[in-house]
Design a protein around this motif. Structure first.
Motif, PDB file in Angstrom:
ATOM      1  N   GLU A 111      -1.775  -9.757   0.586  1.00 20.73           N
ATOM      2  CA  GLU A 111      -1.700  -9.767   2.042  1.00 20.73           C
ATOM      3  C   GLU A 111      -1.062  -8.453   2.488  1.00 20.73           C
ATOM      4  O   GLU A 111       0.103  -8.200   2.216  1.00 20.73           O
ATOM      5  CB  GLU A 111      -0.853 -10.942   2.517  1.00 20.73           C
ATOM      6  N   GLY A 112      -1.852  -7.633   3.148  1.00 16.89           N
ATOM      7  CA  GLY A 112      -1.352  -6.342   3.599  1.00 16.89           C
ATOM      8  C   GLY A 112      -2.400  -5.269   3.409  1.00 16.89           C
ATOM      9  O   GLY A 112      -3.526  -5.525   2.969  1.00 16.89           O
ATOM     10  N   ASP A 113      -2.021  -4.061   3.759  1.00 18.56           N
ATOM     11  CA  ASP A 113      -2.942  -2.943   3.772  1.00 18.56           C
ATOM     12  C   ASP A 113      -3.181  -2.395   2.363  1.00 18.56           C
ATOM     13  O   ASP A 113      -2.233  -2.200   1.588  1.00 18.56           O
ATOM     14  CB  ASP A 113      -2.376  -1.837   4.680  1.00 18.56           C
ATOM     15  N   TYR A 114      -4.420  -2.123   2.055  1.00 20.45           N
ATOM     16  CA  TYR A 114      -4.805  -1.616   0.733  1.00 20.45           C
ATOM     17  C   TYR A 114      -4.095  -0.298   0.414  1.00 20.45           C
ATOM     18  O   TYR A 114      -3.610  -0.086  -0.700  1.00 20.45           O
ATOM     19  CB  TYR A 114      -6.328  -1.432   0.701  1.00 20.45           C
ATOM     20  N   PHE A 115      -4.021   0.607   1.393  1.00 20.59           N
ATOM     21  CA  PHE A 115      -3.385   1.903   1.155  1.00 20.59           C
ATOM     22  C   PHE A 115      -1.883   1.751   0.892  1.00 20.59           C
ATOM     23  O   PHE A 115      -1.305   2.502   0.100  1.00 20.59           O
ATOM     24  CB  PHE A 115      -3.626   2.847   2.327  1.00 20.59           C
ATOM     25  N   THR A 116      -1.269   0.782   1.530  1.00 20.18           N
ATOM     26  CA  THR A 116       0.145   0.503   1.269  1.00 20.18           C
ATOM     27  C   THR A 116       0.345   0.146  -0.194  1.00 20.18           C
ATOM     28  O   THR A 116       1.289   0.598  -0.843  1.00 20.18           O
ATOM     29  CB  THR A 116       0.637  -0.629   2.187  1.00 20.18           C
ATOM     30  N   VAL A 117      -0.577  -0.654  -0.733  1.00 14.05           N
ATOM     31  CA  VAL A 117      -0.494  -1.032  -2.138  1.00 14.05           C
ATOM     32  C   VAL A 117      -0.678   0.199  -3.032  1.00 14.05           C
ATOM     33  O   VAL A 117       0.013   0.356  -4.040  1.00 14.05           O
ATOM     34  CB  VAL A 117      -1.537  -2.111  -2.490  1.00 14.05           C
ATOM     35  N   LEU A 118      -1.565   1.098  -2.648  1.00 19.02           N
ATOM     36  CA  LEU A 118      -1.820   2.293  -3.451  1.00 19.02           C
ATOM     37  C   LEU A 118      -0.640   3.259  -3.447  1.00 19.02           C
ATOM     38  O   LEU A 118      -0.519   4.082  -4.353  1.00 19.02           O
ATOM     39  CB  LEU A 118      -3.072   3.020  -2.959  1.00 19.02           C
ATOM     40  N   GLY A 119       0.222   3.173  -2.414  1.00 18.80           N
ATOM     41  CA  GLY A 119       1.407   4.022  -2.470  1.00 18.80           C
ATOM     42  C   GLY A 119       1.815   4.740  -1.208  1.00 18.80           C
ATOM     43  O   GLY A 119       2.799   5.476  -1.200  1.00 18.80           O
ATOM     44  N   MET A 120       1.075   4.536  -0.100  1.00 21.68           N
ATOM     45  CA  MET A 120       1.457   5.209   1.140  1.00 21.68           C
ATOM     46  C   MET A 120       0.845   4.475   2.327  1.00 21.68           C
ATOM     47  O   MET A 120      -0.322   4.091   2.271  1.00 21.68           O
ATOM     48  CB  MET A 120       0.958   6.663   1.118  1.00 21.68           C
ATOM     49  N   PRO A 121       1.607   4.280   3.415  1.00 17.73           N
ATOM     50  CA  PRO A 121       1.034   3.652   4.611  1.00 17.73           C
ATOM     51  C   PRO A 121       0.142   4.669   5.338  1.00 17.73           C
ATOM     52  O   PRO A 121       0.570   5.352   6.269  1.00 17.73           O
ATOM     53  CB  PRO A 121       2.273   3.268   5.431  1.00 17.73           C
ATOM     54  N   LEU A 122      -1.103   4.780   4.894  1.00 21.01           N
ATOM     55  CA  LEU A 122      -1.975   5.876   5.310  1.00 21.01           C
ATOM     56  C   LEU A 122      -2.272   5.901   6.804  1.00 21.01           C
ATOM     57  O   LEU A 122      -2.267   6.972   7.413  1.00 21.01           O
ATOM     58  CB  LEU A 122      -3.288   5.837   4.517  1.00 21.01           C
ATOM     59  N   TRP A 123      -2.547   4.738   7.409  1.00 18.72           N
ATOM     60  CA  TRP A 123      -2.928   4.752   8.832  1.00 18.72           C
ATOM     61  C   TRP A 123      -1.807   5.329   9.705  1.00 18.72           C
ATOM     62  O   TRP A 123      -2.074   6.213  10.525  1.00 18.72           O
ATOM     63  CB  TRP A 123      -3.319   3.351   9.316  1.00 18.72           C
ATOM     64  N   PRO A 124      -0.558   4.885   9.570  1.00 19.89           N
ATOM     65  CA  PRO A 124       0.516   5.503  10.361  1.00 19.89           C
ATOM     66  C   PRO A 124       0.703   6.987  10.038  1.00 19.89           C
ATOM     67  O   PRO A 124       1.003   7.787  10.932  1.00 19.89           O
ATOM     68  CB  PRO A 124       1.762   4.696   9.986  1.00 19.89           C
ATOM     69  N   VAL A 125       0.527   7.365   8.777  1.00 16.93           N
ATOM     70  CA  VAL A 125       0.650   8.779   8.398  1.00 16.93           C
ATOM     71  C   VAL A 125      -0.413   9.610   9.115  1.00 16.93           C
ATOM     72  O   VAL A 125      -0.112  10.669   9.692  1.00 16.93           O
ATOM     73  CB  VAL A 125       0.546   8.948   6.862  1.00 16.93           C
TER      74      VAL A 125
END
Length: 198
Positions: free
Chosen positions: A172-186
């Motif tokens: 549950e959560g964003d795929y990019f967060t799992v990969l290592g960085m909150p990409l959309w906010p970045v």
């Protein structure tokens, strides 16, 4: 894309791949921060806040040496069953860790920070809730053999983009967060400061 320079203060192949895939021009540089010393000095801090502090430390370390560039720092923390988990030192420790997380839910926190002129101007964190399935010893043996020491670079001993996806029942959560960085906010912040086009 613009005349602004971006430095990724990270050795992470996954973070480099995310920015490359998103079409963001950057150079990568190891921040060289003592993560263990930061963790020790902030003992007892909320795991999500620790991810932010580590990201800020990385961004600042590189920004102080190249103040005119935008510097992006990022880091992850993992909390499981009330305790903070660090990267496994070897495959034996990885096996023990994965066996302990089997059948349980943990939280993976990805923090990011953007700095310029030796100051952090933005930081943010996102958390994914990861539920591991109960897997057999046979599966665990096969998984460790396929992934090898490459999984030691991940705090959770898994890569969701690889065979590690088979470890989970639910994420549950964003795929990019799992990969290592909150990409959309970045990406939103990089647009705001003019590193990439709006």
């Amino acid at each position: 894309m613009t005349d602004q320079r971006l430095i990724l203060a990270s050795r992470s192949a996954a973070r480099r791949a995310m920015l490359t895939g998103a079409g963001v021009p950057f150079t990568a540089l190891d921040a060289g921060v003592d993560e263990d010393a930061i963790k020790t000095s902030l003992a007892g801090i909320d795991p999500a806040e620790l991810a932010l502090e580590l990201a800020r430390a990385k961004a600042l370390a590189v920004s102080r040496h190249d103040p005119e560039a935008w510097v992006l720092g990022s880091d992850q923390t993992l909390d499981s069953q009330g305790g903070m988990i660090s990267k496994a030192r070897d495959l034996t420790e990885a096996r023990h860790r994965l066996r302990g997380m089997s059948g349980h839910t943990h939280h993976l926190n990805s923090g990011a920070a953007l700095a310029i002129n030796g100051a952090v101007v933005w930081s943010g964190v996102d958390t994914a809730r990861m539920t591991m399935r109960r897997f057999s010893d046979d599966f665990l043996d096969a998984y460790l053999e396929v992934e090898g020491e490459g999984l030691l670079g991940s705090v959770g001993c898994y890569r969701l983009e690889g065979m590690g996806s088979q470890l989970f029942d639910r994420v549950e959560g964003d795929y990019f967060t799992v990969l290592g960085m909150p990409l959309w906010p970045v990406l939103n912040e990089l647009r705001r400061v003019g590193v990439i086009r709006t």
